[in-house]
Design an enzyme around this catalytic site. Structure first.
Site, PDB file in Angstrom:
ATOM      1  N   HIS A 142      -0.708 -36.501  39.636  1.00  0.00           N
ATOM      2  CA  HIS A 142      -0.459 -37.598  38.695  1.00  0.00           C
ATOM      3  C   HIS A 142       0.620 -38.489  39.292  1.00  0.00           C
ATOM      4  O   HIS A 142       1.474 -38.030  40.070  1.00  0.00           O
ATOM      5  CB  HIS A 142       0.011 -36.986  37.368  1.00  0.00           C
ATOM      6  CG  HIS A 142       0.113 -37.946  36.230  1.00  0.00           C
ATOM      7  ND1 HIS A 142       1.178 -38.807  36.069  1.00  0.00           N
ATOM      8  CD2 HIS A 142      -0.698 -38.162  35.156  1.00  0.00           C
ATOM      9  CE1 HIS A 142       1.023 -39.502  34.957  1.00  0.00           C
ATOM     10  NE2 HIS A 142      -0.116 -39.143  34.393  1.00  0.00           N
ATOM     11  N   ASP A 220       4.118 -29.005  38.442  1.00  0.00           N
ATOM     12  CA  ASP A 220       3.809 -29.882  37.306  1.00  0.00           C
ATOM     13  C   ASP A 220       2.801 -29.156  36.416  1.00  0.00           C
ATOM     14  O   ASP A 220       1.620 -29.058  36.734  1.00  0.00           O
ATOM     15  CB  ASP A 220       3.240 -31.206  37.804  1.00  0.00           C
ATOM     16  CG  ASP A 220       2.842 -32.150  36.676  1.00  0.00           C
ATOM     17  OD1 ASP A 220       3.018 -31.785  35.494  1.00  0.00           O
ATOM     18  OD2 ASP A 220       2.343 -33.246  36.979  1.00  0.00           O
ATOM     19  N   GLN A 223      -0.709 -30.077  32.337  1.00  0.00           N
ATOM     20  CA  GLN A 223      -2.039 -29.766  31.829  1.00  0.00           C
ATOM     21  C   GLN A 223      -2.280 -28.274  31.665  1.00  0.00           C
ATOM     22  O   GLN A 223      -3.363 -27.871  31.229  1.00  0.00           O
ATOM     23  CB  GLN A 223      -3.107 -30.356  32.761  1.00  0.00           C
ATOM     24  CG  GLN A 223      -3.109 -31.864  32.853  1.00  0.00           C
ATOM     25  CD  GLN A 223      -3.519 -32.544  31.552  1.00  0.00           C
ATOM     26  OE1 GLN A 223      -4.113 -31.930  30.673  1.00  0.00           O
ATOM     27  NE2 GLN A 223      -3.188 -33.814  31.410  1.00  0.00           N
ATOM     28  N   LYS A 246       1.210 -32.940  24.849  1.00  0.00           N
ATOM     29  CA  LYS A 246      -0.085 -32.399  25.252  1.00  0.00           C
ATOM     30  C   LYS A 246      -0.296 -30.986  24.719  1.00  0.00           C
ATOM     31  O   LYS A 246      -1.395 -30.444  24.827  1.00  0.00           O
ATOM     32  CB  LYS A 246      -0.197 -32.391  26.777  1.00  0.00           C
ATOM     33  CG  LYS A 246      -0.157 -33.778  27.417  1.00  0.00           C
ATOM     34  CD  LYS A 246      -0.350 -33.687  28.909  1.00  0.00           C
ATOM     35  CE  LYS A 246      -0.032 -34.997  29.607  1.00  0.00           C
ATOM     36  NZ  LYS A 246      -0.926 -36.094  29.239  1.00  0.00           N
ATOM     37  N   CYS A 385      -3.966 -42.315  35.772  1.00  0.00           N
ATOM     38  CA  CYS A 385      -2.687 -42.221  36.486  1.00  0.00           C
ATOM     39  C   CYS A 385      -2.814 -41.337  37.723  1.00  0.00           C
ATOM     40  O   CYS A 385      -1.893 -40.583  38.069  1.00  0.00           O
ATOM     41  CB  CYS A 385      -1.572 -41.719  35.572  1.00  0.00           C
ATOM     42  SG  CYS A 385      -1.129 -42.856  34.256  1.00  0.00           S
TER      43      CYS A 385
END
Length: 440
Positions: A142, A220, A223, A246, A385
């Protein structure tokens, strides 16, 4: 919530899902007011990778904070200020338990994953990286895990290296030792689950290889934290970033987890109130962890909402959530195979998380999303993104359906019907009635 401090802990649990087997998304979705709101066209929400919907438990927790103990934290000695502080710090403890942190002091509240990654870029990388060092990334990042390193590389002579991708959107992890072999790579920063191809990357393996070569690891988890059990110690990363909105929580709240020794070694990211221990006209001394990195008035209500979201997810069981994602992905991939001219981006269902991105021959993703919206179906369209990843895949943009605990097969069926409708609409528009030939 801390019932002993607020006297409201039992009430906070009232809107949690009952733990039951098997997992029942149809029952779960009744906890989400936006999905039960009467509409002329029923809402089919398939954009949870962009932001998730919020259960009643989260809405209630934030409403209760504002109604009963809205006050600034860590400062007041009056009762509601102490209650607000207790709720805020209880949220930190819940998050720490949720990710198996060694201590709540390793949990830093930020605005989102982007701020968490920028915190590492500013406070750690600018302190410990020097000219000639390298950072290893991946093409599937991202922008929030690319742009901060672009800025740093422009300031200093930092080389950016990339783990290559396979044809089906998986990392060629076997190439990583070669990228680290010269000893100049000091950081490996990568996404746990791609927000485009959905690939679940082997985080623990990548972290192990990086550490064998003396590199620090930033993961990261934007998700993944919302969909699977996230054990930061088992994963072996040094920093982990994720965001509340999220994972059924509110916007404006995110998390940076870091190993305590690393966080202790870093200077503050922002200066101001709360992050200080002592201030004179000419100098300052920093507060302890985690408050050294939480300058000013923090998003208190949002932290309370995140704590409630974590409690809700724990009640569902993260193993149940992830299994549900995988089942829906497999169902979606099967149904998409019947849509003419459609290309799915990414690997097989057993290699990905709860999202599917695709393209349709001759139809721009924005047009796909527009046709679906007429049926009440919400999907993402664009580069998500992740422009470099789309360039690597050879497509300018894609449409993306993404799921969460409240998604059901009927949502997928509605999308598939809309895709067939889009194919019929644009097939008709490709022919000029007067000329009988395809438009360019």
């Amino acid at each position: 919530m801390n019932a002993s401090r607020t006297g409201r802990g039992a009430a906070a649990d009232a809107s949690l899902p009952a733990q039951a087997a098997p997992f029942d998304p149809a029952r779960v979705r009744r906890d989400f007011p936006i999905l039960t709101e009467p509409r002329e066209t029923p809402l089919v929400y398939l954009d949870s990778a962009a932001t998730s919907q919020k259960p009643q438990a989260v809405l209630d927790a934030m409403d209760r904070y504002y109604r009963t103990c809205n006050a600034n934290i860590h400062r007041g000695v009056y009762r509601i200020a102490e209650e607000a502080t207790a709720l805020y710090e209880d949220a930190r403890r819940r998050v720490a338990g949720f990710i198996n942190a060694a201590s709540p002091r390793e949990v830093i509240f930020t605005r989102n994953s982007t701020e968490a990654i920028n915190l590492v870029a500013h406070a750690w990388a600018r302190t410990f990286l020097k000219d000639g060092d390298a950072i290893v990334l991946t093409p599937m990042e991202h922008h929030s895990n690319l742009v901060p390193w672009h800025i740093l590389a422009a300031e200093r002579r930092i080389e950016l290296r990339f783990i290559p991708l396979t044809a089906d959107g998986q990392l060629e992890v076997g190439a990583l030792p070669g990228l680290l072999a010269d000893g100049r790579a000091k950081l490996v920063s990568f996404v746990h689950v791609s927000n485009v191809v959905g690939t679940v990357n082997p985080a623990a393996e990548i972290a192990r290889i990086a550490h064998e070569h003396g590199a620090t690891v930033l993961l990261d988890a934007s998700q993944s934290a919302a969909h699977m059990k996230l054990d930061v110690r088992a994963l072996g990363a040094d920093f982990v970033a994720f965001t509340g909105h999220k994972m059924l929580g509110p916007t404006g709240i995110g998390v940076l987890w870091g190993r305590r020794a690393l966080l202790e070694s870093m200077p503050p990211f922002l200066g101001g109130g709360e992050m200080i221990r002592e201030v004179s006209l000419t100098s300052s001394k920093w507060n302890e962890l985690p408050w050294k990195f939480e300058a000013g008035t923090m998003p208190i209500a949002e932290a309370v909402g995140l704590g409630a979201a974590v409690q809700y997810l724990e009640a569902l069981g993260m193993e149940n959530v992830f299994a549900h994602d995988r089942e829906l992905v497999a169902y979606t991939l099967d149904k998409l195979s019947d849509v003419p001219g459609l290309r799915v981006l990414g690997p097989a269902a057993d290699k990905r998380g709860g999202l599917v991105a695709f393209t349709m021959d001759g139809i721009h993703p924005h047009d796909v999303a527009t046709v679906l919206d007429q049926r009440g179906v919400c999907v993402r369209a664009g580069h998500h993104c992740a422009m470099p990843l789309h360039e690597t895949l050879g497509v300018p943009a894609s449409a993306r359906a993404s799921f969460h605990c409240y998604s059901v097969r009927e949502d997928v069926d509605a999308m598939i019907a809309g895709l067939h409708d889009a194919r019929r609409v644009f097939a008709r528009s490709e022919v000029r009635p007067e000329a009988g030939r395809a438009l360019k």
